[in-house]
Design a protein around this motif. Structure first.
Motif, short mmCIF file in Angstrom:
data_model
loop_
_atom_site.label_atom_id
_atom_site.label_comp_id
_atom_site.label_asym_id
_atom_site.label_seq_id
_atom_site.Cartn_x
_atom_site.Cartn_y
_atom_site.Cartn_z
N LYS A 118 -10.72 5.16 -14.60
CA LYS A 118 -11.84 5.77 -13.87
C LYS A 118 -12.97 6.15 -14.82
N ALA A 119 -12.63 6.63 -16.02
CA ALA A 119 -13.66 7.02 -17.00
C ALA A 119 -14.47 5.80 -17.44
N VAL A 120 -13.78 4.68 -17.66
CA VAL A 120 -14.47 3.45 -18.07
C VAL A 120 -15.35 2.94 -16.93
N LYS A 121 -14.80 2.95 -15.70
CA LYS A 121 -15.59 2.49 -14.55
C LYS A 121 -16.83 3.36 -14.38
N SER A 122 -16.68 4.69 -14.49
CA SER A 122 -17.82 5.61 -14.35
C SER A 122 -18.91 5.29 -15.37
N TYR A 123 -18.49 4.99 -16.58
CA TYR A 123 -19.46 4.67 -17.64
C TYR A 123 -20.25 3.42 -17.25
N LEU A 124 -19.55 2.40 -16.77
CA LEU A 124 -20.24 1.14 -16.40
C LEU A 124 -21.18 1.35 -15.21
N ILE A 153 -24.14 -0.81 -13.21
CA ILE A 153 -23.26 -1.83 -12.63
C ILE A 153 -22.74 -1.34 -11.28
N SER A 154 -22.81 -2.19 -10.26
CA SER A 154 -22.32 -1.80 -8.92
C SER A 154 -20.82 -1.50 -8.97
N SER A 155 -20.45 -0.38 -8.36
CA SER A 155 -19.02 0.02 -8.38
C SER A 155 -18.15 -1.01 -7.66
N LYS A 156 -18.76 -1.79 -6.76
CA LYS A 156 -17.99 -2.82 -6.03
C LYS A 156 -17.53 -3.94 -6.95
N ARG A 157 -18.19 -4.07 -8.10
CA ARG A 157 -17.84 -5.17 -9.02
C ARG A 157 -16.73 -4.79 -10.01
N VAL A 158 -16.35 -3.51 -9.98
CA VAL A 158 -15.36 -3.03 -10.96
C VAL A 158 -14.22 -2.34 -10.22
N THR A 159 -13.05 -2.95 -10.22
CA THR A 159 -11.86 -2.30 -9.67
C THR A 159 -10.93 -2.00 -10.83
N GLY A 160 -9.81 -1.36 -10.55
CA GLY A 160 -8.89 -1.11 -11.66
C GLY A 160 -7.74 -0.20 -11.29
N LYS A 161 -6.74 -0.19 -12.15
CA LYS A 161 -5.62 0.72 -11.97
C LYS A 161 -4.94 0.96 -13.31
N GLY A 162 -4.13 2.02 -13.35
CA GLY A 162 -3.38 2.34 -14.56
C GLY A 162 -1.94 1.88 -14.43
N TYR A 163 -1.37 1.45 -15.52
CA TYR A 163 0.01 0.95 -15.52
C TYR A 163 0.94 1.80 -16.39
N GLY A 164 0.42 2.91 -16.93
CA GLY A 164 1.26 3.72 -17.80
C GLY A 164 1.76 2.91 -18.98
#
Length: 205
Positions: free
Chosen positions: A156-162, A167-178
């Protein structure tokens, strides 16, 4: 004859997928900056003053740009070989953001992460149809639930920075895998730190 005050750096740039040499531009940034290009078989050569640290940016059309650091102040050698691999811009390409670092056990980005994140933002700006999926990873120490939460917060921190960079938030998805997807041994700190990483994968070209 190579002057003691200078380090001769040379090498090649390759396509990370095919291992074939590619032409690329390499910029060396320090107190001052300069760029050189490889020849048609991907080879480059540069003379660097030894009293400096450098940030190298390797770029080629159709490839994801890469950042490297080089501290020549501590190098005793007169010559150094440094080769690079660039990932092609295509669906399925995964890029490990090695210079994106966080405060220990938090999702707070360290200041030195900015250059690489700016490079990702620049890449997405120049390739407006590309969409990426971020993946956050930790090492395997501590509770799995905590690691999962931490890796999600880092994504989420990386996405917020972008998004802050336009950068449109629709172009960046993501999840954590531990700690479930290690790329190195978790038994020693030297290798364990390689597992604490953020990557992105191109999901749409």
């Amino acid at each position: 004859v190579v002057d003691d005050e200078f380090l001769k750096v040379s090498g090649k740039v390759f396509n990370a997928k095919t291992n074939l040499p590619i032409t690329a531009a390499i910029s060396f940034q320090s107190d001052s900056s300069f760029s050189i290009s490889t020849n048609n078989i991907g080879f480059y050569e540069a003379m660097l003053p030894k009293a400096r640290q450098y940030q190298l940016k390797i770029e080629s059309p159709g490839y994801v740009s890469s950042l490297e650091r080089l501290d020549v102040r501590t190098i005793e050698l007169r010559e150094l070989e440094m080769s690079f691999k660039l990932q092609p811009i295509e669906v399925g390409t995964t890029v490990n953001l090695r210079n994106v670092l966080f405060q220990q056990s938090t999702a707070e980005l360290l200041a030195e992460s900015r250059n690489e994140l700016d490079l990702v933002a620049d890449f997405l700006t120049k390739n407006p149809t590309v969409e990426i999926e971020l993946a956050g990873h930790t090492d395997n120490r501590g509770l799995h639930a905590h690691n999962l939460k931490l890796s999600n917060e880092r994504v989420k921190a990386v996405k917020s920075y972008l998004v802050e960079k336009g950068i449109s938030s629709k172009r960046v998805t993501g999840k954590g895998y531990g700690g479930t997807r290690p790329i190195a041994d978790n038994d020693a700190e030297d290798t364990r730190k390689l597992n604490r990483r953020v990557e992105f994968t191109i999901v749409k070209r």
